[in-house]
Design an enzyme around this catalytic site. Structure first.
Site, PDB file in Angstrom:
ATOM      1  CB  CYS A   2      -1.112  -0.095   1.429  1.00  0.00           C
ATOM      2  SG  CYS A   2      -1.991  -1.462   1.565  1.00  0.00           S
ATOM      3  NE  ARG A  27       4.130   1.643  -1.521  1.00  0.00           N
ATOM      4  CZ  ARG A  27       5.191   0.733  -1.182  1.00  0.00           C
ATOM      5  NH1 ARG A  27       6.398   0.930  -1.878  1.00  0.00           N
ATOM      6  NH2 ARG A  27       5.086  -0.171  -0.212  1.00  0.00           N
ATOM      7  CD1 TRP A  74      -3.051  -4.825  -4.810  1.00  0.00           C
ATOM      8  CD2 TRP A  74      -2.487  -6.197  -3.109  1.00  0.00           C
ATOM      9  NE1 TRP A  74      -2.900  -6.103  -5.093  1.00  0.00           N
ATOM     10  CE2 TRP A  74      -2.665  -6.890  -4.180  1.00  0.00           C
ATOM     11  CE3 TRP A  74      -2.192  -6.643  -1.908  1.00  0.00           C
ATOM     12  CZ2 TRP A  74      -2.597  -8.171  -4.058  1.00  0.00           C
ATOM     13  CZ3 TRP A  74      -1.781  -8.042  -1.736  1.00  0.00           C
ATOM     14  CH2 TRP A  74      -2.158  -8.778  -2.884  1.00  0.00           C
ATOM     15  CG  ASN A 100       2.729  -1.468   3.074  1.00  0.00           C
ATOM     16  OD1 ASN A 100       2.071  -2.369   2.448  1.00  0.00           O
ATOM     17  ND2 ASN A 100       4.033  -1.127   2.440  1.00  0.00           N
ATOM     18  N   GLY A 101       1.158  -3.701   4.992  1.00  0.00           N
ATOM     19  CA  GLY A 101       1.888  -4.776   5.723  1.00  0.00           C
ATOM     20  C   GLY A 101       0.733  -5.839   6.045  1.00  0.00           C
ATOM     21  CD  GLU A 487       9.049 -10.170 -18.138  1.00  0.00           C
ATOM     22  OE1 GLU A 487       8.754 -11.220 -17.352  1.00  0.00           O
ATOM     23  OE2 GLU A 487       8.439  -9.201 -17.843  1.00  0.00           O
ATOM     24  CE  LYS A 491       6.100  -6.851 -18.129  1.00  0.00           C
ATOM     25  NZ  LYS A 491       6.525  -7.648 -17.255  1.00  0.00           N
ATOM     26  CD  GLU A 494       3.044  -7.916 -15.415  1.00  0.00           C
ATOM     27  OE1 GLU A 494       2.809  -7.676 -13.999  1.00  0.00           O
ATOM     28  OE2 GLU A 494       4.043  -7.977 -15.642  1.00  0.00           O
ATOM     29  CG  HIS A 510       8.536 -33.834 -23.366  1.00  0.00           C
ATOM     30  ND1 HIS A 510       8.927 -35.370 -23.249  1.00  0.00           N
ATOM     31  CD2 HIS A 510       9.541 -33.171 -23.753  1.00  0.00           C
ATOM     32  CE1 HIS A 510      10.143 -35.370 -23.819  1.00  0.00           C
ATOM     33  NE2 HIS A 510      10.524 -34.110 -23.915  1.00  0.00           N
ATOM     34  CE  LYS A 609       7.388  -1.180 -10.759  1.00  0.00           C
ATOM     35  NZ  LYS A 609       7.412  -1.727 -12.176  1.00  0.00           N
TER      36      LYS A 609
HETATM   37  C1  AGP Z   1       6.565  -7.586 -13.144  1.00  0.00           C
HETATM   38  O1  AGP Z   1       5.952  -7.009 -14.552  1.00  0.00           O
HETATM   39  C2  AGP Z   1       5.651  -7.592 -12.146  1.00  0.00           C
HETATM   40  N1  AGP Z   1       5.219  -6.210 -11.757  1.00  0.00           N
HETATM   41  C3  AGP Z   1       6.133  -8.359 -10.947  1.00  0.00           C
HETATM   42  O2  AGP Z   1       6.194  -9.637 -11.327  1.00  0.00           O
HETATM   43  C4  AGP Z   1       7.632  -7.917 -10.264  1.00  0.00           C
HETATM   44  O3  AGP Z   1       8.208  -8.348 -11.164  1.00  0.00           O
HETATM   45  C5  AGP Z   1       7.708  -8.986  -9.047  1.00  0.00           C
HETATM   46  O4  AGP Z   1       6.568  -8.324  -8.242  1.00  0.00           O
HETATM   47  C6  AGP Z   1       9.053  -8.654  -8.614  1.00  0.00           C
HETATM   48  O5  AGP Z   1       9.136  -7.219  -7.972  1.00  0.00           O
HETATM   49  P1  AGP Z   1      10.653  -6.489  -7.698  1.00  0.00           P
HETATM   50  O6  AGP Z   1      11.508  -6.652  -8.917  1.00  0.00           O
HETATM   51  O7  AGP Z   1      10.323  -5.153  -7.162  1.00  0.00           O
HETATM   52  O8  AGP Z   1      10.958  -7.574  -6.500  1.00  0.00           O
END
Ligand code: AGP
Length: 614
Positions: A2, A27, A74, A100-101, A487, A491, A494, A510, A609
């Site tokens: 958050c 966040r 969040w 936050n947490g 990756e 992308k 997400e 397989h 993020k």
């Molecule tokens: C990547 O597009 C995502 N936002 C997510 O997977 C991110 O890479 C992951 O949460 C790790 O975050 P960090 O690199 O800040 O540790």
């Protein structure tokens, strides 16, 4: 994950807190709220949804006061609605908290407090905190000691800010464990609090980072930091941050993600600058604090990371093993921390973390630290927890990455690992200087090559138009490019919410090949490298099952046009740098498909993020 913001000073707190929250919206954006002290009572405005909903509420029900706190959420415990939105008040309305947490022992604490007559309005773990402080004050403790003792009972990782209408000149902030940090901004006759620096750097560049189990009492003219455990005063370093607010602005781009994709030529230049000495043909990484002796003492490297950073780690394994000939393992950080890993002081833990605050990644660092391992990190945020606890670090220097989906820090992390592999090779003497020079020179052209790839953005956008309605995708790659297939799938998932899977191309026979038909577009990474022929046969196998194949291939490869339905070309680069280059078209494909689908590209649903909770 958050966003928290606080202000105490002589100006109106609401616009400062709101603007700070806006800069932290990445966040978390399930709900938001602000509380101020106005004419000796606390006023709160909270709204479900993004910050715009709070802005609309404030326009009809404004808040004024020179001390205030705010939060963008969040959701972890409790629905993402107005009732569960922070800030949360105690029973009397004299105290208010943002957090936050996760309070891991909140149910037990809540039961005790309810037995003492406290009534709760929300389903959140957060509300427990303010009632704990209230109960301590009912038992005769002053605000600061009541807060210290209450915070000392919380289990789990937290960042907390409290405000008390009876002491309207101060805020109390605390950090427990590795949850998203608490940064104190030192102004002139005013003070700022925030989870992340972007929220306050328009006002001050002088900041203090609270360490774990520290509590700060913050007034407009000063601050005091004490240990949560014994209440003793502690000294803190004041850091001066160099920061260009414009770099965090969208500029002429439609989304932050678009800006961050298209600025990778520049961001990689910044990543490389000061590390690659093209004159001498060597890599210099002084911030790794390594000597030839300490580098030679490393028997193995374990990389721990999450999400996109984990995919970068998978690329880094190939780079470091090829260059430095050190065995490398790669773990998902949330798995590493629970598998009782076999590590010892000769094993270096390398974490990759854009935010430097991912709780699972930080926990992996704590675990490795306990085993006596050297802690190395690659991060984009100076002063982040990962940066502060590491023995050696390589900053990505990509500038603030605001889009929730990581792009420029993904390519930046890869280049950092390429340089780390070269640096370790130099220190351990496993590569002759001439070979090192060639490998260093390969870096020189990379940013320009990346920059020119955006000339082809129109082709990718056209493809995105054609593929925006498919509901499943496969991404295939081999060797060092297999992580890029993972990756590319992440992308797309997400930001467009389309289901996609990345696979090692050799695995298709397989099982997964059963998925392939005319409804399953298959993206094949098929650059001219040692496994090119294998990828061509992969494309043929997919085509034999009526797949639609999008190949990512090396410029000049015309033969592949006869095999694949569509081809996106990338410039020729040496094998170890191919993953960096192949990342770009997949980022653009995901971006343009998501835009076509009207998705919220910068703030995808359910994401944030930095993941500072388990
Ligand atoms: C990547 O597009 C995502 N936002 C997510 O997977 C991110 O890479 C992951 O949460 C790790 O975050 P960090 O690199 O800040 O540790």
């Amino acid at each position: 994950m958050c966003g928290i913001v606080g202000y105490v000073g002589v100006r109106d707190a609401t616009p400062i807190v709101y603007d700070g929250l806006k800069r932290l919206e990445y966040r978390g954006y399930d709900s938001a709220g602000i509380a101020v002290i106005h004419k000796d009572h606390i006023e709160v405005r909270r709204e479900a949804g993004k910050l715009d909903a709070l802005r609309d509420l404030l326009s009809t029900q404004p808040l004024t006061g020179s001390i205030g706190i705010g939060h963008t959420r969040w959701a972890t415990h409790g629905q993402a609605n107005q009732i569960n939105a922070h800030p949360h008040l105690d029973c009397t309305g004299d105290l208010v908290v943002i957090h936050n947490g996760i309070v891991e022992n909140f149910l037990e604490l809540r039961g005790d407090l309810q037995a003492q007559g406290h009534t709760f309005r929300s389903e959140t773990d957060t509300e427990t905190i303010v009632h704990l402080v209230e109960q301590n004050m009912r038992d005769g403790l002053g605000f600061e000691e009541a807060a210290r003792q209450a915070l000392g009972r919380l289990q789990g990782s937290q960042a907390v800010v409290l405000m008390n209408k009876c002491q309207p000149d101060r805020l109390i902030a605390a950090r427990i464990g590795n949850a998203g940090g608490v940064t104190i901004g030192l102004g002139d006759g005013e003070m700022f609090l925030a989870s992340d620096m972007p929220a306050i750097l328009d006002y001050t560049r002088k900041v203090i980072f609270l360490e774990s189990r520290q509590m700060a009492i913050v007034l407009k003219d000063g601050y005091q930091i004490i240990s949560l455990d014994d209440g003793e005063r502690v000294e803190a370093s004041v850091h001066t941050i160099s920061y260009d607010p414009a770099s965090a602005a969208k500029g002429e781009y439609r989304h932050f993600m678009q800006k961050e994709i298209f600025e990778q030529g520049r961001s990689l230049t910044d990543t490389i600058r000061g590390r690659a000495d093209f004159e001498r043909g060597v890599i210099e990484l002084p911030e790794m604090n390594l000597t030839a002796q300490s580098a030679r003492a490393i028997s193995r490297i374990v990389i721990a990371a999450c999400g996109t950073s984990y995919h970068a780690g998978l690329v880094g394994r190939y780079m470091i093993e090829q260059l430095a000939r050190i065995p490398v393992e790669v773990d998902i950080a949330s798995e590493f921390r629970y598998r009782n890993p076999v590590i010892d002081p000769t094993v270096a833990l390398l974490t990759i973390t854009q935010s430097g605050e991912t709780v699972d990644t930080l926990a992996a660092m704590e675990q490795a630290d306990a085993a006596g391992c050297p802690l190395w990190t690659i991060t984009n945020v100076i002063g982040s927890q990962a940066h502060r606890v590491s023995d050696g670090a390589i900053l990505i220097h990509a500038g603030p990455e605001i889009g929730v989906a990581s792009t420029k820090t993904f390519t930046g992390s890869q280049v950092d690992m390429y340089m780390l592999g070269l640096y370790l090779a130099q220190l351990r003497g496993v590569l002759d200087p001439v070979h090192v020079r060639h490998l260093v020179d390969d870096l020189a052209r990379l940013p320009d090559l990346i920059g020119h790839m955006f000339d082809r953005a129109g082709e990718v956008e056209h493809l995105a138009n054609e593929f925006q309605r498919y509901t499943n995708f496969l991404f295939l790659g081999r060797g060092i490019n297999y992580p890029i297939a993972l990756e590319g799938a992440l992308k797309l998932k997400e930001i467009s919410y389309i289901h996609a899977e990345g696979y090692a191309a050799g695995e298709m026979k397989h099982g997964p090949i059963a998925l392939i038909d005319e409804n399953m577009p298959v993206v094949c990474l098929a650059p001219k490298d040692a496994v090119y022929d294998k990828m061509i046969s992969q494309i043929e196998q997919a085509k034999a099952r009526n797949a639609i194949v999008i190949a990512v291939a090396t410029e000049g490869d015309l033969a592949i046009k006869r095999k694949a339905d569509h081809v996106i070309y990338v410039p020729p680069v040496p094998p170890l740098l191919l993953p960096v280059v192949l990342s770009i078209p997949l980022q653009m494909l995901a971006y343009y498909i998501a835009v076509r689908r009207g998705a919220d590209v910068d703030q995808p649903r359910n994401l944030a993020k930095s993941v500072t909770v388990e």
